[in-house]
Design a protein around this motif. Structure first.
Motif, PDB file in Angstrom:
ATOM      1  N   ARG A 112      21.514  46.228 -35.110  1.00 46.19           N
ATOM      2  CA  ARG A 112      22.755  46.323 -34.361  1.00 46.19           C
ATOM      3  C   ARG A 112      22.802  45.247 -33.277  1.00 46.19           C
ATOM      4  O   ARG A 112      21.840  45.038 -32.544  1.00 46.19           O
ATOM      5  N   VAL A 113      23.935  44.562 -33.187  1.00 47.20           N
ATOM      6  CA  VAL A 113      24.139  43.554 -32.151  1.00 47.20           C
ATOM      7  C   VAL A 113      25.169  44.111 -31.173  1.00 47.20           C
ATOM      8  O   VAL A 113      26.323  44.317 -31.520  1.00 47.20           O
ATOM      9  N   SER A 114      24.737  44.382 -29.947  1.00 43.45           N
ATOM     10  CA  SER A 114      25.592  45.031 -28.959  1.00 43.45           C
ATOM     11  C   SER A 114      26.641  44.064 -28.412  1.00 43.45           C
ATOM     12  O   SER A 114      26.555  42.841 -28.580  1.00 43.45           O
ATOM     13  N   ALA A 115      27.642  44.649 -27.726  1.00 42.68           N
ATOM     14  CA  ALA A 115      28.690  43.835 -27.111  1.00 42.68           C
ATOM     15  C   ALA A 115      28.097  42.896 -26.063  1.00 42.68           C
ATOM     16  O   ALA A 115      28.537  41.748 -25.916  1.00 42.68           O
ATOM     17  N   ARG A 116      27.103  43.381 -25.313  1.00 38.81           N
ATOM     18  CA  ARG A 116      26.456  42.526 -24.311  1.00 38.81           C
ATOM     19  C   ARG A 116      25.835  41.299 -24.952  1.00 38.81           C
ATOM     20  O   ARG A 116      25.956  40.180 -24.426  1.00 38.81           O
ATOM     21  N   LYS A 117      25.176  41.483 -26.095  1.00 35.00           N
ATOM     22  CA  LYS A 117      24.561  40.342 -26.770  1.00 35.00           C
ATOM     23  C   LYS A 117      25.621  39.392 -27.324  1.00 35.00           C
ATOM     24  O   LYS A 117      25.439  38.169 -27.319  1.00 35.00           O
ATOM     25  N   TRP A 118      26.753  39.947 -27.779  1.00 35.96           N
ATOM     26  CA  TRP A 118      27.830  39.078 -28.251  1.00 35.96           C
ATOM     27  C   TRP A 118      28.357  38.215 -27.105  1.00 35.96           C
ATOM     28  O   TRP A 118      28.626  37.024 -27.292  1.00 35.96           O
ATOM     29  N   ILE A 119      28.497  38.806 -25.930  1.00 36.07           N
ATOM     30  CA  ILE A 119      28.942  38.019 -24.775  1.00 36.07           C
ATOM     31  C   ILE A 119      27.953  36.898 -24.477  1.00 36.07           C
ATOM     32  O   ILE A 119      28.334  35.749 -24.231  1.00 36.07           O
ATOM     33  N   GLY A 120      26.658  37.234 -24.514  1.00 36.03           N
ATOM     34  CA  GLY A 120      25.643  36.210 -24.287  1.00 36.03           C
ATOM     35  C   GLY A 120      25.666  35.123 -25.334  1.00 36.03           C
ATOM     36  O   GLY A 120      25.523  33.924 -25.014  1.00 36.03           O
ATOM     37  N   LEU A 121      25.856  35.507 -26.586  1.00 36.69           N
ATOM     38  CA  LEU A 121      25.895  34.521 -27.660  1.00 36.69           C
ATOM     39  C   LEU A 121      27.078  33.573 -27.512  1.00 36.69           C
ATOM     40  O   LEU A 121      26.953  32.355 -27.689  1.00 36.69           O
ATOM     41  N   VAL A 122      28.247  34.117 -27.162  1.00 34.69           N
ATOM     42  CA  VAL A 122      29.431  33.273 -26.990  1.00 34.69           C
ATOM     43  C   VAL A 122      29.255  32.326 -25.810  1.00 34.69           C
ATOM     44  O   VAL A 122      29.600  31.133 -25.881  1.00 34.69           O
ATOM     45  N   LEU A 123      28.719  32.831 -24.691  1.00 33.22           N
ATOM     46  CA  LEU A 123      28.465  31.958 -23.543  1.00 33.22           C
ATOM     47  C   LEU A 123      27.455  30.869 -23.889  1.00 33.22           C
ATOM     48  O   LEU A 123      27.594  29.708 -23.497  1.00 33.22           O
ATOM     49  N   GLY A 124      26.429  31.256 -24.641  1.00 32.19           N
ATOM     50  CA  GLY A 124      25.435  30.267 -25.038  1.00 32.19           C
ATOM     51  C   GLY A 124      26.029  29.180 -25.905  1.00 32.19           C
ATOM     52  O   GLY A 124      25.734  27.990 -25.729  1.00 32.19           O
ATOM     53  N   LEU A 125      26.869  29.561 -26.851  1.00 30.12           N
ATOM     54  CA  LEU A 125      27.513  28.569 -27.711  1.00 30.12           C
ATOM     55  C   LEU A 125      28.424  27.656 -26.906  1.00 30.12           C
ATOM     56  O   LEU A 125      28.427  26.438 -27.092  1.00 30.12           O
ATOM     57  N   ALA A 126      29.202  28.240 -25.982  1.00 33.49           N
ATOM     58  CA  ALA A 126      30.098  27.429 -25.163  1.00 33.49           C
ATOM     59  C   ALA A 126      29.318  26.429 -24.308  1.00 33.49           C
ATOM     60  O   ALA A 126      29.701  25.259 -24.191  1.00 33.49           O
ATOM     61  N   GLY A 127      28.212  26.880 -23.728  1.00 36.88           N
ATOM     62  CA  GLY A 127      27.402  25.972 -22.919  1.00 36.88           C
ATOM     63  C   GLY A 127      26.763  24.877 -23.742  1.00 36.88           C
ATOM     64  O   GLY A 127      26.739  23.708 -23.339  1.00 36.88           O
ATOM     65  N   ALA A 128      26.233  25.243 -24.920  1.00 39.84           N
ATOM     66  CA  ALA A 128      25.611  24.238 -25.785  1.00 39.84           C
ATOM     67  C   ALA A 128      26.629  23.201 -26.239  1.00 39.84           C
ATOM     68  O   ALA A 128      26.358  21.993 -26.235  1.00 39.84           O
ATOM     69  N   ALA A 129      27.835  23.653 -26.612  1.00 38.55           N
ATOM     70  CA  ALA A 129      28.884  22.719 -27.021  1.00 38.55           C
ATOM     71  C   ALA A 129      29.292  21.831 -25.853  1.00 38.55           C
ATOM     72  O   ALA A 129      29.563  20.629 -26.033  1.00 38.55           O
ATOM     73  N   GLY A 130      29.318  22.404 -24.648  1.00 36.98           N
ATOM     74  CA  GLY A 130      29.687  21.620 -23.478  1.00 36.98           C
ATOM     75  C   GLY A 130      28.700  20.514 -23.181  1.00 36.98           C
ATOM     76  O   GLY A 130      29.087  19.400 -22.811  1.00 36.98           O
ATOM     77  N   VAL A 131      27.411  20.799 -23.346  1.00 37.31           N
ATOM     78  CA  VAL A 131      26.396  19.768 -23.116  1.00 37.31           C
ATOM     79  C   VAL A 131      26.586  18.609 -24.074  1.00 37.31           C
ATOM     80  O   VAL A 131      26.545  17.430 -23.691  1.00 37.31           O
ATOM     81  N   ILE A 132      26.805  18.929 -25.341  1.00 40.01           N
ATOM     82  CA  ILE A 132      26.958  17.877 -26.343  1.00 40.01           C
ATOM     83  C   ILE A 132      28.252  17.103 -26.132  1.00 40.01           C
ATOM     84  O   ILE A 132      28.282  15.874 -26.205  1.00 40.01           O
ATOM     85  N   ALA A 133      29.348  17.809 -25.841  1.00 41.74           N
ATOM     86  CA  ALA A 133      30.627  17.138 -25.624  1.00 41.74           C
ATOM     87  C   ALA A 133      30.565  16.209 -24.419  1.00 41.74           C
ATOM     88  O   ALA A 133      31.189  15.147 -24.409  1.00 41.74           O
ATOM     89  N   ALA A 134      29.796  16.592 -23.406  1.00 43.82           N
ATOM     90  CA  ALA A 134      29.700  15.769 -22.194  1.00 43.82           C
ATOM     91  C   ALA A 134      28.962  14.462 -22.443  1.00 43.82           C
ATOM     92  O   ALA A 134      29.102  13.510 -21.673  1.00 43.82           O
ATOM     93  N   ARG A 135      28.176  14.422 -23.533  1.00 38.63           N
ATOM     94  CA  ARG A 135      27.430  13.202 -23.820  1.00 38.63           C
ATOM     95  C   ARG A 135      28.285  12.119 -24.442  1.00 38.63           C
ATOM     96  O   ARG A 135      27.894  10.965 -24.529  1.00 38.63           O
ATOM     97  N   GLY A 136      29.459  12.477 -24.913  1.00 42.44           N
ATOM     98  CA  GLY A 136      30.314  11.460 -25.495  1.00 42.44           C
ATOM     99  C   GLY A 136      31.312  12.071 -26.446  1.00 42.44           C
ATOM    100  O   GLY A 136      31.303  13.268 -26.723  1.00 42.44           O
ATOM    101  N   HIS A 137      32.180  11.233 -26.981  1.00 43.80           N
ATOM    102  CA  HIS A 137      33.211  11.685 -27.910  1.00 43.80           C
ATOM    103  C   HIS A 137      32.568  12.074 -29.231  1.00 43.80           C
ATOM    104  O   HIS A 137      31.828  11.300 -29.843  1.00 43.80           O
ATOM    105  N   VAL A 138      32.855  13.289 -29.683  1.00 35.93           N
ATOM    106  CA  VAL A 138      32.256  13.796 -30.904  1.00 35.93           C
ATOM    107  C   VAL A 138      33.199  13.558 -32.077  1.00 35.93           C
ATOM    108  O   VAL A 138      34.351  13.996 -32.059  1.00 35.93           O
ATOM    109  N   GLU A 139      32.735  12.867 -33.076  1.00 37.12           N
ATOM    110  CA  GLU A 139      33.533  12.613 -34.261  1.00 37.12           C
ATOM    111  C   GLU A 139      32.725  12.933 -35.511  1.00 37.12           C
ATOM    112  O   GLU A 139      31.516  12.764 -35.548  1.00 37.12           O
ATOM    113  N   VAL A 140      33.406  13.367 -36.535  1.00 31.35           N
ATOM    114  CA  VAL A 140      32.779  13.596 -37.825  1.00 31.35           C
ATOM    115  C   VAL A 140      33.218  12.462 -38.754  1.00 31.35           C
ATOM    116  O   VAL A 140      34.377  12.378 -39.133  1.00 31.35           O
TER     117      VAL A 140
END
Length: 299
Positions: free
Chosen positions: A129-157
């Motif tokens: 079981r994944v609790s609501a608290r863990k979901w909040i942590g996971l979403v914050l973690g993803l947002a922070g990780a994406a922010g670090v990468i985006a801050a390094r430069g323009h991301v293109e595929v």
């Protein structure tokens, strides 16, 4: 009480506490170090040499230590499946994506989606079981990780095929963690790693011969990257990852991967001179808070 058991217990507690930090440092450094190594070799040839060296080191250690080998055909099969998912799918497809015009920043961002996928699939596949608290942590973690990468430069595929390779690498590691949690059993790390790297070599080497030029430049930098990837990533980091997966909840272990993009950014700055903008530090703080929330209350 046996006096000899006291320091052993204390040492074990220290190792358990330090294992996540050790794993994250070793794993994060693998991104810039692999980028350096791929300057001198084609991806599957690079992996084949890495796996061959890992097997050679483990063979020597097995002769010396004489570890216990899996006792059933099912145990051998489970180790082989995990080895395929981690060594061939995750590492193989990651390296191929880097040589198929995908930037390392995009690759790190794609791989950091793993905890979200694990969180979605864990209740169904491993009855966790994944609790609501863990979901909040996971979403914050993803947002922070994406922010670090985006801050390094323009991301293109640059190409759809490269992005699909990165997605395949993500699927491989996600499947490996879920499979290990559901079917993995305690095995000696020496014999388990030897089997898994032998599987990686047995698959990657023929593919390299068949589909690559097998170009390798034996420079000092290439040898140094090989030594690190064999010892740091292949022997130590993977052993810690699988051990933590068996010991704790899979969604909690997966949330540690949110630290990988910020860690990789710091390692790239130290090794490649890539500048980390000031805004990335705020995003990194968000990722750390998210991981702390998602992993709170671990047994």
């Amino acid at each position: 009480m046996d006096q000899a058991s006291v320091p052993a217990s204390a040492e074990r507690r220290w190792l358990i506490a330090a294992a996540p930090a050790i794993f994250l440092v070793l794993w994060s450094a693998g991104f810039p170090i692999a980028k350096i190594g791929l300057r001198y070799a084609t991806p599957l040839a690079f992996l084949s040499i890495r796996f061959a060296l890992s097997v050679a080191v483990l063979l020597v250690l097995c002769v010396w230590r004489r570890p216990v080998w899996p006792r059933t055909a099912r145990a051998w099969m489970h180790l082989a499946v995990t080895g395929f998912l981690v060594q061939v799918m995750y590492f193989g497809l990651s390296y191929l994506s880097l040589t198929a015009s995908l930037s390392s920043t995009v690759l790190a961002l794609v791989v950091s989606l793993q905890p979200i996928i694990v969180g979605v699939l864990a209740p169904v596949l491993v009855a966790e079981r994944v609790s609501a608290r863990k979901w909040i942590g996971l979403v914050l973690g993803l947002a922070g990780a994406a922010g670090v990468i985006a801050a390094r430069g323009h991301v293109e595929v640059q190409s759809l095929s490269a992005l699909l390779l990165a997605a395949g690498a993500l699927a491989g590691m996600t499947a490996a963690m879920l499979y290990e949690k559901r079917f993995g059993t305690r095995q000696d790390p020496l014999s388990a790693n030897l089997i898994q790297y032998a599987i990686g070599f047995a698959i990657c080497a023929p593919l390299s011969v068949s589909f690559e030029t097998m170009h390798v430049q034996w420079t000092g930098a290439f040898v140094a990257t090989l030594l690190y990837l064999v010892i740091g990533n292949s022997l130590i980091a993977i052993t810690l990852l699988l051990a933590m997966t068996r010991a704790g909840k899979v969604s909690q272990v997966a949330s540690l991967f949110f630290f990988v993009p910020p860690g990789a950014a710091l390692m790239s700055y130290a090794m490649l001179g890539e500048v980390l903008p000031s805004t990335a530090w705020w995003a990194m703080a968000v990722a750390i808070v998210g991981v702390a929330i998602a992993t709170a209350g671990r047994p």
